[in-house]
Design a protein around this motif. Structure first.
Motif, mmCIF file in Angstrom:
data_model
loop_
_atom_site.group_PDB
_atom_site.id
_atom_site.type_symbol
_atom_site.label_atom_id
_atom_site.label_comp_id
_atom_site.label_asym_id
_atom_site.label_seq_id
_atom_site.Cartn_x
_atom_site.Cartn_y
_atom_site.Cartn_z
ATOM 1 N N ALA A 121 0.836 -1.206 0.000
ATOM 2 C CA ALA A 121 0.000 0.000 0.000
ATOM 3 C C ALA A 121 0.873 1.260 0.000
ATOM 4 O O ALA A 121 0.618 2.203 -0.758
ATOM 5 C CB ALA A 121 -0.933 -0.008 1.204
ATOM 6 N N TYR A 122 1.895 1.271 0.831
ATOM 7 C CA TYR A 122 2.791 2.425 0.903
ATOM 8 C C TYR A 122 3.520 2.622 -0.426
ATOM 9 O O TYR A 122 3.622 3.748 -0.933
ATOM 10 C CB TYR A 122 3.794 2.256 2.050
ATOM 11 C CG TYR A 122 4.739 3.429 2.184
ATOM 12 C CD1 TYR A 122 4.333 4.599 2.833
ATOM 13 C CD2 TYR A 122 6.016 3.380 1.658
ATOM 14 C CE1 TYR A 122 5.188 5.684 2.942
ATOM 15 C CE2 TYR A 122 6.886 4.459 1.764
ATOM 16 C CZ TYR A 122 6.470 5.607 2.406
ATOM 17 O OH TYR A 122 7.324 6.681 2.509
ATOM 18 N N ALA A 123 4.037 1.522 -0.986
ATOM 19 C CA ALA A 123 4.780 1.611 -2.248
ATOM 20 C C ALA A 123 3.885 2.120 -3.376
ATOM 21 O O ALA A 123 4.318 2.945 -4.185
ATOM 22 C CB ALA A 123 5.374 0.252 -2.605
ATOM 23 N N LYS A 124 2.644 1.657 -3.437
ATOM 24 C CA LYS A 124 1.708 2.138 -4.460
ATOM 25 C C LYS A 124 1.498 3.642 -4.314
ATOM 26 O O LYS A 124 1.490 4.369 -5.323
ATOM 27 C CB LYS A 124 0.373 1.409 -4.365
ATOM 28 C CG LYS A 124 0.418 0.005 -4.903
ATOM 29 C CD LYS A 124 -0.947 -0.673 -4.783
ATOM 30 C CE LYS A 124 -0.914 -2.068 -5.369
ATOM 31 N NZ LYS A 124 -2.210 -2.768 -5.218
ATOM 32 N N ASN A 125 1.365 4.101 -3.108
ATOM 33 C CA ASN A 125 1.190 5.532 -2.844
ATOM 34 C C ASN A 125 2.421 6.316 -3.274
ATOM 35 O O ASN A 125 2.313 7.370 -3.914
ATOM 36 C CB ASN A 125 0.888 5.773 -1.364
ATOM 37 C CG ASN A 125 0.707 7.249 -1.071
ATOM 38 O OD1 ASN A 125 -0.096 7.921 -1.708
ATOM 39 N ND2 ASN A 125 1.453 7.749 -0.101
ATOM 40 N N ARG A 126 3.610 5.804 -2.951
ATOM 41 C CA ARG A 126 4.845 6.510 -3.314
ATOM 42 C C ARG A 126 5.043 6.543 -4.820
ATOM 43 O O ARG A 126 5.547 7.532 -5.364
ATOM 44 C CB ARG A 126 6.058 5.874 -2.638
ATOM 45 C CG ARG A 126 6.096 6.047 -1.129
ATOM 46 C CD ARG A 126 5.980 7.490 -0.679
ATOM 47 N NE ARG A 126 7.142 8.280 -1.045
ATOM 48 C CZ ARG A 126 7.132 9.597 -1.214
ATOM 49 N NH1 ARG A 126 6.025 10.296 -1.050
ATOM 50 N NH2 ARG A 126 8.233 10.226 -1.560
ATOM 51 N N VAL A 127 4.629 5.490 -5.531
ATOM 52 C CA VAL A 127 4.735 5.477 -7.003
ATOM 53 C C VAL A 127 3.876 6.586 -7.579
ATOM 54 O O VAL A 127 4.298 7.302 -8.494
ATOM 55 C CB VAL A 127 4.339 4.088 -7.576
ATOM 56 C CG1 VAL A 127 4.113 4.159 -9.077
ATOM 57 C CG2 VAL A 127 5.430 3.062 -7.253
#
Length: 132
Positions: A121-127
């Motif tokens: 979830a965090y990585a998707k947001n950062r992308v």
């Protein structure tokens, strides 16, 4: 040479077998045995050791050495959470958002464990944020 029983195929015996084939100018077998030497000399846990080094370097704020160690870990075994660690290092400490984006994407396309949902979830947001 006859076949060497796998029990006796240590790093040393593989090396000397390869060297012997090389001396006999049997280069195909020499290369085969030199590769076996390399395989015998590398632990299946080498990636874990490099990851632990990287985490330790991060702890003492030596971020460039941490970056190097994480990347060495990936050379031995691709691991989703290591991609995440590299991405996070670039994102938060090295302030290299282009590389952070690249590694977040690698993390997202890698095979994940169930326990990594919050990281996903965090990585998707950062992308999304870094991709703007």
């Amino acid at each position: 040479f006859g076949q060497i029983d796998s029990v006796f195929q240590t790093e040393t015996t593989c090396y000397y077998t390869g060297a012997s084939y090389k001396k006999l100018k049997d280069y195909a077998n020499a290369l085969l045995w030199f590769q076996k030497t390399i395989d015998a000399g590398i632990s299946s846990n080498t990636n874990v050791y490099y990851t632990e080094m990287a985490d330790t370097y991060e702890t003492i704020k030596n971020y460039h050495k941490a970056e190097f160690a994480y990347k060495k870990s990936i050379e031995f075994k691709e691991d989703a959470i290591t991609y995440y660690s590299i991405a996070n290092l670039y994102d938060t400490e090295l302030k290299n958002h282009k590389m952070a984006l690249l590694y977040y994407k690698k993390f997202l396309t890698a095979k994940h464990d169930e326990a990594e949902k919050s990281y996903i979830a965090y990585a998707k947001n950062r992308v999304v944020v870094l991709g703007k």
